[in-house]
Design an enzyme around this catalytic site. Structure first.
Site, PDB file in Angstrom:
ATOM      1  CE  LYS A   1      44.975  18.958 110.282  1.00  0.00           C
ATOM      2  NZ  LYS A   1      46.370  18.568 110.492  1.00  0.00           N
TER       3      LYS A   1
ATOM      4  CB  CYS B   1      51.143  24.023 110.701  1.00  0.00           C
ATOM      5  SG  CYS B   1      51.099  22.896 109.277  1.00  0.00           S
TER       6      CYS B   1
HETATM    7  O1  RRO Z   1      48.294  19.474 108.799  1.00  0.00           O
HETATM    8  C1  RRO Z   1      49.526  19.335 108.941  1.00  0.00           C
HETATM    9  O2  RRO Z   1      50.281  19.146 107.991  1.00  0.00           O
HETATM   10  C2  RRO Z   1      50.150  19.417 110.257  1.00  0.00           C
HETATM   11  C3  RRO Z   1      49.849  20.388 111.186  1.00  0.00           C
HETATM   12 BR1  RRO Z   1      48.492  21.640 110.976  1.00  0.00          BR
HETATM   13  C4  RRO Z   1      50.597  20.462 112.395  1.00  0.00           C
HETATM   14  O3  RRO Z   1      50.405  21.314 113.253  1.00  0.00           O
HETATM   15  N1  RRO Z   1      51.593  19.564 112.558  1.00  0.00           N
HETATM   16  C5  RRO Z   1      51.872  18.603 111.664  1.00  0.00           C
HETATM   17  O4  RRO Z   1      52.785  17.795 111.883  1.00  0.00           O
HETATM   18  N2  RRO Z   1      51.130  18.538 110.507  1.00  0.00           N
END
Ligand code: RRO
Length: 310
Positions: free
Chosen positions: A46, A129
């Site tokens: 993650k 993100c």
């Molecule tokens: O954690 C998120 O909400 C998230 C991330 Br970091 C990302 O890079 N892409 C996404 O769809 N959700």
């Protein structure tokens, strides 16, 4: 002889060209260890920040027929925990890809420096993100992206890749390709979810997720054409030697094959992994082997970028 499904990204060998996408079941120690013992071709973490984050309020993930919508808000354990886990994760004998994120250039540099010291095999810099309130996706700002990547380059001692959002205009692909070359980026991960989409439940007359008024990142089957186009365009702009990992809409061996044709050397699986769990990796591996076999290819690498032009 079964087809060779291995891949090489920036000099790092992957036993299988299919792995998890950052964000899908890769946040906790248990999830990461499970990825280690799964058939995934790598362990992708993650996206990690300087301090642990709870993420956005729930409901924040929704699956539907065409794909998924998420607004997780970068929940993660903070880079220190991932750094401590790295030796154990590396013992599974496949690459560990550390995904990093931040809220400022300084945070990116801090996280990168420390996680690089802990020795992942590759570092994936998430510039895309879509789900933090008041924080634009950096990769749509080419100057800001270049500033971060220039600062990261000397502190990241492993191959450094960038995870991009979807670009929908060729001038934008070209602008990002210039940044990647200028900043000596080693590989590309294309694409992150399509930001700020809306899914409505008509019975309840409401959005299906809570954060940002229901807006979230769209993933899964419905984004495959956008993902393939981004892989294809960057493959053409950056040349056949530049490694690209395709992400978006991989649900079958044929989907993997299409990403390879477009120019990806490997693929990541998000929505389908969330839906199926680790069994998705051997299924996709066997399906891809079947597709390659039926077409007479001896290796996945033979297909990369071989899309025929009409
Ligand atoms: O954690 C998120 O909400 C998230 C991330 Br970091 C990302 O890079 N892409 C996404 O769809 N959700």
């Amino acid at each position: 002889m079964p087809p060779d499904l291995s891949a090489r990204i920036a000099g790092v060998p992957f036993p299988l060209c299919i792995m998890n996408a950052s964000g899908a079941l890769c946040m906790t120690e248990m999830e990461l260890l499970e990825l280690g013992s799964s058939q995934s071709g790598a362990i992708v973490t993650k996206s990690m920040t300087r301090v642990p984050r709870e993420g956005n309020p729930e409901p924040r993930y929704y699956q539907f027929g065409l794909g998924s919508l998420n607004s997780m808000g970068i929940p993660n354990l903070g880079y220190r925990t991932y750094a401590e886990l790295l030796p154990e994760l590396r013992s599974f004998g496949k690459p560990v890809v550390a995904s990093i994120a931040g809220f400022s250039l300084e945070e990116y540099v801090h996280v990168a420096e420390h996680i690089s010291d802990a020795g992942p095999d590759l570092v994936e810099v998430n510039l895309s993100c879509p789900n933090v309130v008041g924080k634009p996706q950096i990769a749509y700002d080419f100057e800001a992206s270049a500033a971060i990547l220039k600062a990261l380059r000397p502190v990241v001692r492993q191959p450094m890749g960038v995870k991009i959002p979807p670009y929908l205009d060729l001038a934008l692909h070209e602008a990002m390709a210039r940044v990647l070359r200028e900043c000596r980026v080693d590989f590309l991960v294309a694409i992150n979810s399509i930001g700020n989409a809306l899914v409505i439940d008509p019975d309840r007359e409401e959005a299906v997720i809570r954060p940002k008024g229901g807006l979230g990142g769209l993933g899964g089957a419905c984004i495959k054409p956008v993902a393939l186009a981004n892989v294809r365009v960057f493959h053409q702009l950056l040349g056949p030697e530049f490694p690209i990992i395709g992400v978006g809409g991989v649900e079958s061996g044929t989907d993997v094959f299409e990403h390879l044709l477009a120019g990806a050397r490997a693929v990541q699986v998000g929505t389908a992994f969330m839906k199926e769990g680790p069994g998705v990796f051997p299924r996709l591996r066997d399906e891809l082997a079947g597709v390659l076999d039926a077409k007479g290819y001896g290796a996945a690498s033979q297909v990369v970028g071989k899309l025929k032009v009409l």
